[in-house]
Scaffold this active site. Structure first.
Site, PDB file in Angstrom:
ATOM      1  CE  LYS A 210      36.446   4.394   7.143  1.00 61.70           C
ATOM      2  NZ  LYS A 210      36.570   5.372   6.872  1.00 61.70           N
ATOM      3  CE  LYS A 270      39.525   2.347   8.251  1.00 59.02           C
ATOM      4  NZ  LYS A 270      39.287   3.625   7.783  1.00 59.02           N
TER       5      LYS A 270
HETATM    6  C1  PBG Z   1      38.062   8.558   8.957  1.00 57.92           C
HETATM    7  C2  PBG Z   1      38.809   7.274   8.795  1.00 57.92           C
HETATM    8  C3  PBG Z   1      38.758   6.517   9.852  1.00 57.92           C
HETATM    9  C4  PBG Z   1      39.497   5.575   9.746  1.00 57.92           C
HETATM   10  C5  PBG Z   1      40.382   5.449   8.718  1.00 57.92           C
HETATM   11  N1  PBG Z   1      40.250   6.920   7.951  1.00 57.92           N
HETATM   12  C6  PBG Z   1      37.404   6.163  11.119  1.00 57.92           C
HETATM   13  C7  PBG Z   1      36.034   6.178  10.782  1.00 57.92           C
HETATM   14  O1  PBG Z   1      34.971   5.424   9.342  1.00 57.92           O
HETATM   15  O2  PBG Z   1      35.617   6.898  11.808  1.00 57.92           O
HETATM   16  C8  PBG Z   1      39.780   4.070  10.926  1.00 57.92           C
HETATM   17  C9  PBG Z   1      41.328   2.983  11.225  1.00 57.92           C
HETATM   18  C10 PBG Z   1      41.400   2.862  12.074  1.00 57.92           C
HETATM   19  O3  PBG Z   1      40.575   2.785  13.268  1.00 57.92           O
HETATM   20  O4  PBG Z   1      42.210   2.677  12.083  1.00 57.92           O
HETATM   21  N2  PBG Z   1      38.246   8.555   6.911  1.00 57.92           N
END
Ligand code: PBG
Length: 347
Positions: A210, A270
């Site tokens: 991520k 991601k």
């Molecule tokens: C946070 C989380 C995020 C997303 C999913 N879980 C945002 C972040 O890490 O700040 C983002 C999903 C998206 O942008 O569609 N645990």
């Protein structure tokens, strides 16, 4: 020599080509026979937002998406199950009054998410319910982990809270928990905690790679979960001490090795579109299923261009998702899931 003969000399009617790739593209029937990648409804996971209010509120920053009441959420899950969407992941917007520095509400077995899981499972027992494991919706500092007085994101205590959060979701009936927090060691600790309490059937979909991405912007707006400045301590403005550097791909292999060893059932990359090479790298280095999250900013790019009349939404979405599949993703999380299901069934 006539004029026609001259032209024929310059442009021969027929080249002697042993291979003509266009023959395999000649008709729809031939094209469908040689198509290498398929996009199927069963490969999609639909992310949904919910809150404790009674109303279903459209999310301004994500046109077409809604912050659902629990009741509205159940209705939406039922609606999409008829389209063939039977996998969902749920994200809560937590009331400001319930947020604390330690994100305690995340562990509440009677919190919004456990309640929603139960209600969905009662109404749609065949829908696979996936939950997000991270503290950002519950944490008054807006981080996925607990922030110390010095402004450090504390790894190991956070992991203890995440384990309790996963147990609360498992007890409510979650099929899969998905740690999105990027703390070290959390997959193994969550696996051990689940097993110890008898939840050996609950799977872990790990956010393995991520990235610290600008494309999460609309999502943080939807949940009001962005890092928040604080007069009392230096809260980091971004998530770069735990989410990965967008420049790195070898590091994704290191995370993959750890998540595999710690017992992940599915590994995730991601965002998706800007990280197709990472998806490909994971695909080539694991036998586990690989998921890719087509995130809020990627959704918004297509939505806003389509709304302006600059892109054909259906064609752009299907091409984007096919590209993510071609890169090696078995599963795609996308806000377009119900629309894609409709498009795929009237091809
Ligand atoms: C946070 C989380 C995020 C997303 C999913 N879980 C945002 C972040 O890490 O700040 C983002 C999903 C998206 O942008 O569609 N645990």
């Amino acid at each position: 020599m006539t004029q026609d003969d001259e032209a024929a000399n310059e442009f021969p009617m027929s080249l002697e080509l042993p291979s003509r790739p266009r023959r395999n593209r000649r008709t729809p029937a031939i094209r469908s026979m040689v198509r290498e990648t398929q996009l199927e409804i069963g490969q999609l996971i639909y992310p949904l937002f919910l809150h404790a209010d009674q109303e279903d509120t459209p999310i301004a920053a994500m046109p077409g998406q809604t912050r659902w009441s629990v009741k509205g959420l159940v209705k939406e899950v039922k609606r999409v199950s008829k389209l063939g969407i039977d996998k969902i992941v749920i994200f809560p917007k937590i009331d400001e009054s319930l947020k604390t520095e330690n994100g305690d509400e995340a562990m509440n077995p009677e919190g919004l998410i456990p309640e929603a899981i139960q209600r969905i499972k009662d109404a749609c027992p065949d829908t696979c319910v996936i939950t997000d494991i991270a503290l950002d919706p519950y944490n008054s500092d807006g981080h996925d982990g607990i922030v110390s007085e010095e402004g450090e994101i504390l790894n190991d205590i956070t992991v203890a809270v995440l384990c309790e959060q996963a147990l609360a979701h498992a007890a409510a009936g979650a099929d899969i928990v998905a740690p999105s927090d990027m703390m070290d060691g959390r997959v193994g600790q969550i696996r051990a905690a689940l097993d110890e309490d008898g939840y050996t059937d609950v799977s872990i979909m790990a956010y393995t790679a991520k990235y610290a991405s600008a494309f999460y912007g609309p999502f943080r707006g939807a949940l009001d979960s962005a890092p928040k400045a604080n007069a009392y301590k230096p809260v980091p403005k971004d998530k770069r001490t735990y989410q990965m550097d967008p420049a790195n791909v070898r590091e994704a292999l290191r995370e993959l090795e750890l998540d595999e060893a710690e017992g992940a059932d599915i590994v995730m990359v991601k965002p998706a579109g800007p990280y197709l090479d990472v998806i490909r790298t994971l695909r080539e280095n694991t036998t586990l299923p690989v998921a890719a999250y087509h995130v809020s900013g990627e959704y918004l790019m297509i939505k806003s261009a389509a709304a302006a009349g600059w892109l054909d939404e259906r064609a752009a979405v299907l091409e984007m998702l096919l590209g993510i599949r071609r890169a090696g993703a078995d599963v795609i999380l996308t806000y377009f899931a119900p629309q894609v299901a409709e498009w795929l069934s009237d091809r």
